[in-house]
Write a protein that holds these residues in place. Structure first.
Motif, short mmCIF file in Angstrom:
data_model
loop_
_atom_site.label_atom_id
_atom_site.label_comp_id
_atom_site.label_asym_id
_atom_site.label_seq_id
_atom_site.Cartn_x
_atom_site.Cartn_y
_atom_site.Cartn_z
N ARG A 28 40.42 -65.55 -37.29
CA ARG A 28 40.14 -64.41 -38.17
C ARG A 28 41.39 -63.58 -38.43
O ARG A 28 41.51 -62.95 -39.49
CB ARG A 28 39.04 -63.54 -37.55
CG ARG A 28 37.70 -64.24 -37.42
CD ARG A 28 36.57 -63.25 -37.23
NE ARG A 28 36.44 -62.78 -35.88
CZ ARG A 28 35.50 -63.23 -35.03
NH1 ARG A 28 34.68 -64.20 -35.39
NH2 ARG A 28 35.40 -62.72 -33.82
N HIS A 29 42.29 -63.52 -37.44
CA HIS A 29 43.49 -62.69 -37.56
C HIS A 29 44.71 -63.55 -37.20
O HIS A 29 45.21 -63.49 -36.06
CB HIS A 29 43.41 -61.48 -36.63
CG HIS A 29 42.13 -60.71 -36.75
ND1 HIS A 29 41.80 -59.97 -37.87
CD2 HIS A 29 41.08 -60.58 -35.89
CE1 HIS A 29 40.62 -59.40 -37.69
NE2 HIS A 29 40.15 -59.76 -36.50
N ASP A 314 38.35 -58.27 -31.72
CA ASP A 314 38.34 -57.64 -33.05
C ASP A 314 38.40 -56.13 -32.94
O ASP A 314 39.09 -55.46 -33.72
CB ASP A 314 37.07 -58.05 -33.82
CG ASP A 314 37.08 -59.51 -34.24
OD1 ASP A 314 38.15 -60.13 -34.24
OD2 ASP A 314 35.98 -60.02 -34.56
N TYR A 317 41.85 -55.13 -32.01
CA TYR A 317 42.70 -55.30 -33.19
C TYR A 317 42.56 -54.08 -34.12
O TYR A 317 43.56 -53.52 -34.58
CB TYR A 317 42.28 -56.58 -33.91
CG TYR A 317 42.94 -56.79 -35.25
CD1 TYR A 317 44.17 -57.43 -35.36
CD2 TYR A 317 42.31 -56.38 -36.43
CE1 TYR A 317 44.76 -57.64 -36.60
CE2 TYR A 317 42.88 -56.57 -37.67
CZ TYR A 317 44.12 -57.21 -37.75
OH TYR A 317 44.70 -57.40 -38.98
N LYS A 321 45.47 -51.43 -35.12
CA LYS A 321 45.85 -51.42 -36.53
C LYS A 321 45.68 -50.02 -37.15
O LYS A 321 46.48 -49.60 -37.99
CB LYS A 321 45.00 -52.44 -37.30
CG LYS A 321 45.38 -52.58 -38.76
CD LYS A 321 44.51 -53.62 -39.44
CE LYS A 321 44.85 -53.74 -40.92
NZ LYS A 321 43.97 -54.73 -41.60
#
Length: 348
Positions: A28-29, A314, A317, A321
């Protein structure tokens, strides 16, 4: 590029879940990098199955892993500096990683994180914030078990930290805040909660919209973006919600298989049940955030599967971010600057 520090040995399943979960998160990242801490003999054979993940990871062999039933004080004495949990947290402290994610023993993780990273200036107690599915989407509830009891000032600190997390996670400019209470009337509840309501209202915090007291059923309704409480009641609310979700799922499954007519009805309603199952799936909102520390720590559910652990990554993350730590520090500075007495002629 965001660097994720992983305690590979944490949780009920250790590297069997953590490594596949990291692989899912990497899909996904793709910009993620991983710093992994585990026991070499157990971890390397699993990591070898995921060449893309291995190519974007640095593995550190450690001496021991903290047991899920180990007391926090014992884990701290035995595992300081040498355990997978401690070293994964330390990676954040020394700047080797931006965030740590662990599914390990919650008490030990909090004790080590607090000892290693220390609390932010003006924060007496850290809090664990949970992401809560609601009828309107998601909200944040804190504290859900870091510490038992809290005075009015600590509840205000939780409101500031929860509001900063809501801005980082949901990208809401001015999230709404509610204090969990036994009623919405101002005269109800414990003195600490009533005093906290007064403090938040009088502080007139520009980054928060104080909505007053909320009750237990308001959490699921999504009445506010952030629900503030102390760890005892917050943990009970969390465990009750998890148990109720499992109860509803089990009862529906039993009801749908009881008779032929029910089984036929299930076939026609299969799509609707799939949507309900998706909303009740704890892996979709897995990942408690330790707030109030000089570094970001994400606690995954110990029994999470690979998809659930990926969801916790997630969350980490998103927190990095969107600058969670900086948002909390800025909000705390703004609030405490307003509490200082004026200087110069105005003071006279």
């Amino acid at each position: 590029m965001i660097k994720i520090s992983l305690d590979l040995m944490g949780g009920d399943f250790g590297p069997d879940v953590v490594i596949p979960g990291a692989a899912k998160a990497l899909e996904r990242h793709p910009e993620l990098m991983f710093v992994m801490f585990g026991l070499k003999e157990q971890c390397e054979p699993i990591l070898d199955k995921y060449p893309k993940l291995k190519a974007k990871s640095v593995f550190h062999d450690c001496e021991l892993a903290v047991a899920m039933d180990e007391k926090p004080s014992q884990a701290l004495r035995r595992g300081r500096y040498v355990s997978t949990m401690w070293r994964s947290i330390q990676a954040v402290k020394v700047g080797e990683a931006d965030v740590v994610v662990s599914a390990g023993n919650t008490g030990a993780l909090m004790a080590m994180a607090k000892f290693c990273l220390r609390t932010m200036a003006n924060i007496e107690r850290p809090a664990i914030a949970a992401i809560w599915p609601t009828l309107k989407g998601e909200s944040i509830v804190l504290d859900v078990g870091a510490t038992i009891g809290a005075d009015s000032q600590q509840l205000l600190d939780f409101a500031l930290m929860g509001g900063a997390m809501a801005r980082a996670l949901f990208e809401i400019e001015r999230p709404s805040i509610g204090l969990l209470n036994v009623g919405v009337e101002e005269m109800k509840g414990q003195e600490e909660v009533k005093d906290a309501g007064r403090l938040i209202r009088e502080a007139n915090i520009e980054t928060l919209e104080y909505a007053g007291f909320v009750e237990g059923d308001d959490i699921g309704k999504g009445t506010v973006d952030v629900v503030v409480t102390e760890g005892f009641s917050g943990n009970i609310a969390l465990k009750t919600a998890e148990g109720t979700a499992k109860q509803i799922s089990t009862m529906l499954r039993e009801a749908m298989s009881r008779t032929l007519v029910a089984r036929i009805g299930y076939i026609f309603a299969k799509g609707a049940f799939a949507v309900l199952r998706e909303k009740l799936d704890p892996s979709k909102v897995n990942g408690g955030v330790f707030l109030g520390l000089n570094g970001i720590v994400i606690k995954s559910h110990g029994g999470a599967n690979a998809e659930g652990f990926a969801a916790a990554i997630d969350v980490g993350y998103d927190m990095v971010k969107n600058g969670l730590t900086q948002k909390i520090e800025n909000d705390l500075k703004r609030y405490h600057a307003k509490q200082l007495p004026p200087k110069g002629p105005e003071a006279a």
